[in-house]
Design a protein around this motif. Sequence first.
Motif, PDB file in Angstrom:
ATOM      1  N   GLU A 104       0.735 -51.104 -37.358  1.00 35.42           N
ATOM      2  CA  GLU A 104       0.165 -51.719 -38.674  1.00 35.42           C
ATOM      3  C   GLU A 104       1.346 -52.330 -39.592  1.00 35.42           C
ATOM      4  O   GLU A 104       1.153 -52.199 -40.878  1.00 35.42           O
ATOM      5  CB  GLU A 104      -0.736 -50.825 -39.483  1.00 35.42           C
ATOM      6  N   ILE A 105       2.148 -52.897 -39.072  1.00 38.70           N
ATOM      7  CA  ILE A 105       3.223 -53.729 -39.754  1.00 38.70           C
ATOM      8  C   ILE A 105       2.702 -55.244 -39.821  1.00 38.70           C
ATOM      9  O   ILE A 105       3.193 -55.790 -41.255  1.00 38.70           O
ATOM     10  CB  ILE A 105       4.700 -53.548 -39.314  1.00 38.70           C
ATOM     11  N   VAL A 106       1.939 -55.486 -39.286  1.00 43.50           N
ATOM     12  CA  VAL A 106       1.455 -56.871 -39.231  1.00 43.50           C
ATOM     13  C   VAL A 106      -0.247 -56.721 -38.873  1.00 43.50           C
ATOM     14  O   VAL A 106      -0.762 -55.970 -38.424  1.00 43.50           O
ATOM     15  CB  VAL A 106       1.927 -58.128 -38.287  1.00 43.50           C
ATOM     16  N   LYS A 107      -0.931 -58.053 -39.675  1.00 43.56           N
ATOM     17  CA  LYS A 107      -2.094 -57.952 -39.152  1.00 43.56           C
ATOM     18  C   LYS A 107      -2.591 -59.329 -38.568  1.00 43.56           C
ATOM     19  O   LYS A 107      -2.031 -60.389 -39.311  1.00 43.56           O
ATOM     20  CB  LYS A 107      -3.015 -57.892 -40.609  1.00 43.56           C
ATOM     21  N   SER A 108      -3.184 -59.426 -37.518  1.00 42.91           N
ATOM     22  CA  SER A 108      -3.515 -60.870 -37.004  1.00 42.91           C
ATOM     23  C   SER A 108      -4.999 -61.244 -37.355  1.00 42.91           C
ATOM     24  O   SER A 108      -5.891 -60.728 -37.873  1.00 42.91           O
ATOM     25  CB  SER A 108      -3.765 -60.706 -35.529  1.00 42.91           C
ATOM     26  N   ILE A 109      -4.747 -62.575 -37.625  1.00 41.28           N
ATOM     27  CA  ILE A 109      -5.925 -63.597 -38.213  1.00 41.28           C
ATOM     28  C   ILE A 109      -6.541 -64.432 -37.245  1.00 41.28           C
ATOM     29  O   ILE A 109      -5.602 -65.224 -36.852  1.00 41.28           O
ATOM     30  CB  ILE A 109      -5.666 -64.282 -39.505  1.00 41.28           C
ATOM     31  N   ARG A 110      -7.795 -64.161 -36.795  1.00 44.68           N
ATOM     32  CA  ARG A 110      -8.227 -65.192 -35.681  1.00 44.68           C
ATOM     33  C   ARG A 110      -8.662 -66.608 -36.360  1.00 44.68           C
ATOM     34  O   ARG A 110      -8.779 -66.631 -37.475  1.00 44.68           O
ATOM     35  CB  ARG A 110      -9.314 -64.493 -34.995  1.00 44.68           C
ATOM     36  N   GLN A 133      -6.630 -71.537 -37.985  1.00 50.43           N
ATOM     37  CA  GLN A 133      -5.632 -71.436 -38.838  1.00 50.43           C
ATOM     38  C   GLN A 133      -5.095 -69.961 -38.831  1.00 50.43           C
ATOM     39  O   GLN A 133      -4.374 -69.700 -39.833  1.00 50.43           O
ATOM     40  CB  GLN A 133      -6.016 -71.900 -40.424  1.00 50.43           C
ATOM     41  N   GLY A 134      -5.230 -69.237 -37.808  1.00 49.68           N
ATOM     42  CA  GLY A 134      -4.984 -67.830 -37.564  1.00 49.68           C
ATOM     43  C   GLY A 134      -3.304 -67.889 -37.456  1.00 49.68           C
ATOM     44  O   GLY A 134      -2.711 -68.737 -37.251  1.00 49.68           O
ATOM     45  N   GLY A 135      -3.021 -66.396 -37.211  1.00 47.20           N
ATOM     46  CA  GLY A 135      -1.763 -66.166 -36.963  1.00 47.20           C
ATOM     47  C   GLY A 135      -1.497 -64.750 -37.518  1.00 47.20           C
ATOM     48  O   GLY A 135      -2.417 -63.978 -37.419  1.00 47.20           O
ATOM     49  N   TYR A 136      -0.298 -64.462 -37.974  1.00 47.45           N
ATOM     50  CA  TYR A 136      -0.045 -63.126 -38.433  1.00 47.45           C
ATOM     51  C   TYR A 136       0.412 -63.110 -39.734  1.00 47.45           C
ATOM     52  O   TYR A 136       1.049 -64.051 -40.620  1.00 47.45           O
ATOM     53  CB  TYR A 136       1.127 -62.488 -37.624  1.00 47.45           C
ATOM     54  N   ILE A 137      -0.225 -61.853 -40.586  1.00 45.99           N
ATOM     55  CA  ILE A 137       0.600 -61.714 -41.856  1.00 45.99           C
ATOM     56  C   ILE A 137       1.036 -60.375 -41.974  1.00 45.99           C
ATOM     57  O   ILE A 137       0.616 -59.690 -41.180  1.00 45.99           O
ATOM     58  CB  ILE A 137      -0.597 -61.970 -42.942  1.00 45.99           C
ATOM     59  N   LEU A 138       1.888 -59.921 -42.877  1.00 46.37           N
ATOM     60  CA  LEU A 138       2.495 -58.575 -43.097  1.00 46.37           C
ATOM     61  C   LEU A 138       1.116 -57.928 -43.644  1.00 46.37           C
ATOM     62  O   LEU A 138       0.441 -58.176 -44.774  1.00 46.37           O
ATOM     63  CB  LEU A 138       3.563 -58.821 -44.253  1.00 46.37           C
ATOM     64  N   ASN A 139       1.134 -56.571 -43.212  1.00 42.77           N
ATOM     65  CA  ASN A 139       0.174 -55.839 -43.639  1.00 42.77           C
ATOM     66  C   ASN A 139       0.516 -54.921 -45.092  1.00 42.77           C
ATOM     67  O   ASN A 139      -0.135 -54.368 -45.238  1.00 42.77           O
ATOM     68  CB  ASN A 139       0.024 -54.684 -42.242  1.00 42.77           C
ATOM     69  N   LEU A 168       3.969 -54.335 -33.228  1.00 37.97           N
ATOM     70  CA  LEU A 168       4.089 -54.517 -34.552  1.00 37.97           C
ATOM     71  C   LEU A 168       2.693 -54.323 -35.255  1.00 37.97           C
ATOM     72  O   LEU A 168       2.531 -53.558 -36.153  1.00 37.97           O
ATOM     73  CB  LEU A 168       4.911 -55.838 -35.086  1.00 37.97           C
ATOM     74  N   LYS A 169       1.587 -54.794 -34.575  1.00 41.50           N
ATOM     75  CA  LYS A 169       0.416 -54.776 -34.880  1.00 41.50           C
ATOM     76  C   LYS A 169      -0.158 -53.283 -34.750  1.00 41.50           C
ATOM     77  O   LYS A 169      -0.900 -52.893 -35.539  1.00 41.50           O
ATOM     78  CB  LYS A 169      -0.423 -55.693 -34.163  1.00 41.50           C
ATOM     79  N   LYS A 170      -0.039 -52.481 -33.834  1.00 39.60           N
ATOM     80  CA  LYS A 170      -0.200 -51.300 -33.188  1.00 39.60           C
ATOM     81  C   LYS A 170       0.303 -50.417 -34.343  1.00 39.60           C
ATOM     82  O   LYS A 170      -0.467 -49.449 -34.827  1.00 39.60           O
ATOM     83  CB  LYS A 170       0.297 -50.988 -32.127  1.00 39.60           C
TER      84      LYS A 170
END
Length: 140
Positions: A53-59, A62-68, A49-51
């Motif tokens: 560009e549906i989601v974006k990872s946050i390091r 408090q990181g995780g994933y958000i919708l792109n 999903l990241k590849k």
Amino acid sequence: MKLTSKGRYAVMALVDIAKFDSINPVSLRDISLRQGISIDYLEQIFSKLKKYEIVKSIRGIQGGYILNRKPSEIKLNNIFDAVDEKVKTVQCKKESKKSCNGKSTKCVTHDLWNELETHINTFFEQKSLEDLVINKESRI
């Protein structure tokens, strides 16, 4: 025809993100606990999903994933494409001269299954994550 767990879980996880937090990153652990999906499997899915560009990872802590993109802009067929999910009701390739049964002519029900595949894919092209979130909230 059936969707694999990869396609179903990708949609479930993205609806989870869209529903629970549209601003702050959502951890795979939280998604795993809420949806009952293994973290290892989610990692594989989110890599794809990241590849795409549906989601974006946050390091970070408090990181995780958000919708792109906005949930309304993410169609189900985008998700299925990202995780290599194919909705097919016929085994043959549409451009092939050979049929599903290996003969030179298509089987008598080929057009029926082909039409069904078109309807299913059109449905997935029209449905967005936002539709699923709104549908879920209206049932509560």
